[in-house]
Design a protein around this motif. Structure first.
Motif, PDB file in Angstrom:
ATOM      1  N   ALA A 159       6.346  -1.776   5.356  1.00  0.00           N
ATOM      2  CA  ALA A 159       7.414  -2.749   5.624  1.00  0.00           C
ATOM      3  C   ALA A 159       6.886  -3.926   6.434  1.00  0.00           C
ATOM      4  N   ASP A 160       5.906  -3.673   7.295  1.00  0.00           N
ATOM      5  CA  ASP A 160       5.331  -4.751   8.114  1.00  0.00           C
ATOM      6  C   ASP A 160       4.560  -5.777   7.290  1.00  0.00           C
ATOM      7  N   VAL A 161       4.031  -5.367   6.140  1.00  0.00           N
ATOM      8  CA  VAL A 161       3.256  -6.293   5.304  1.00  0.00           C
ATOM      9  C   VAL A 161       3.954  -6.568   3.972  1.00  0.00           C
ATOM     10  N   PHE A 162       5.251  -6.284   3.905  1.00  0.00           N
ATOM     11  CA  PHE A 162       6.017  -6.499   2.672  1.00  0.00           C
ATOM     12  C   PHE A 162       5.868  -7.954   2.216  1.00  0.00           C
ATOM     13  N   PRO A 163       5.569  -8.175   0.922  1.00  0.00           N
ATOM     14  CA  PRO A 163       5.282  -9.542   0.447  1.00  0.00           C
ATOM     15  C   PRO A 163       6.376 -10.573   0.729  1.00  0.00           C
ATOM     16  N   LEU A 164       7.626 -10.168   0.731  1.00  0.00           N
ATOM     17  CA  LEU A 164       8.721 -11.121   0.950  1.00  0.00           C
ATOM     18  C   LEU A 164       8.993 -11.363   2.433  1.00  0.00           C
ATOM     19  N   LYS A 165       8.211 -10.735   3.296  1.00  0.00           N
ATOM     20  CA  LYS A 165       8.367 -10.929   4.744  1.00  0.00           C
ATOM     21  C   LYS A 165       8.165 -12.397   5.113  1.00  0.00           C
ATOM     22  N   ASP A 166       7.254 -13.065   4.405  1.00  0.00           N
ATOM     23  CA  ASP A 166       7.000 -14.489   4.662  1.00  0.00           C
ATOM     24  C   ASP A 166       8.221 -15.354   4.376  1.00  0.00           C
ATOM     25  N   PHE A 167       9.144 -14.840   3.573  1.00  0.00           N
ATOM     26  CA  PHE A 167      10.370 -15.571   3.243  1.00  0.00           C
ATOM     27  C   PHE A 167      11.555 -15.101   4.087  1.00  0.00           C
ATOM     28  N   GLY A 168      11.264 -14.314   5.117  1.00  0.00           N
ATOM     29  CA  GLY A 168      12.309 -13.901   6.045  1.00  0.00           C
ATOM     30  C   GLY A 168      12.990 -12.588   5.724  1.00  0.00           C
ATOM     31  N   TRP A 169      12.471 -11.834   4.752  1.00  0.00           N
ATOM     32  CA  TRP A 169      13.103 -10.558   4.417  1.00  0.00           C
ATOM     33  C   TRP A 169      12.113  -9.428   4.611  1.00  0.00           C
ATOM     34  N   LYS A 170      12.402  -8.581   5.602  1.00  0.00           N
ATOM     35  CA  LYS A 170      11.587  -7.396   5.864  1.00  0.00           C
ATOM     36  C   LYS A 170      12.489  -6.176   5.687  1.00  0.00           C
ATOM     37  N   PRO A 171      12.133  -5.292   4.776  1.00  0.00           N
ATOM     38  CA  PRO A 171      13.003  -4.137   4.531  1.00  0.00           C
ATOM     39  C   PRO A 171      12.951  -3.126   5.665  1.00  0.00           C
ATOM     40  N   ASP A 172      14.026  -2.393   5.810  1.00  0.00           N
ATOM     41  CA  ASP A 172      14.051  -1.253   6.710  1.00  0.00           C
ATOM     42  C   ASP A 172      13.114  -0.195   6.111  1.00  0.00           C
TER      43      ASP A 172
END
Length: 139
Positions: A44-57
């Motif tokens: 979850a810490d390196v989830f690809p969409l994290k850069d767009f503001g979405w980090k999954p639980d």
């Protein structure tokens, strides 16, 4: 040769279904389930969409991947042709995500190998395609 690809599809589908069950419950192996939970915290810490503001639980991420693997694996193994193809595509996406995550986390090649081999086998099924038959010598 068709029987080889059918066997590959069924075995790969059952592998993914089993992998999904391991992510969904600790009834198969409490140790593997705990390991998966900790891995998905990292994922979850390196989830690809994290850069767009979405980090999954991490727990919901684990559950989502587990259900996708379980259902898609069973459909790949036993579903009708169209659902086999859709399931294969879904599992390819999951494997690409797994490989991406493992590479970003700088995991050793040995850890990346199962996801890479699984993706390769799924792609082999796509390339071969359902219902394709090799040309006979008479043609």
């Amino acid at each position: 040769m068709a029987i080889v690809f059918t066997a590959l599809r069924v075995l790969l589908g059952l592998f993914f279904a089993f992998s999904g069950v391991i992510k969904l419950t600790d009834q198969v192996s409490a140790e593997l389930y705990r390991h998966m939970k900790s891995r998905f915290v990292q994922s979850a810490d390196v989830f690809p969409l994290k850069d767009f503001g979405w980090k999954p639980d991490p727990y919901q991420y684990l559950q989502a991947v587990g259900w996708i693997e379980l259902v898609a694996g069973l459909l790949l193994a036993f579903g009708p042709r169209i659902l086999q193809e859709i399931s294969n595509l879904m599992l390819c996406i999951i494997m690409i995500g797994a490989i991406y995550t493992l590479l970003v986390l700088k995991e050793p090649i040995a850890i990346c190998a199962p996801a890479t081999v699984s993706l390769g086998l799924l792609l082999l099924l796509i390339i071969r395609g359902p219902g394709k038959k090799s040309k006979s010598k008479a043609e």
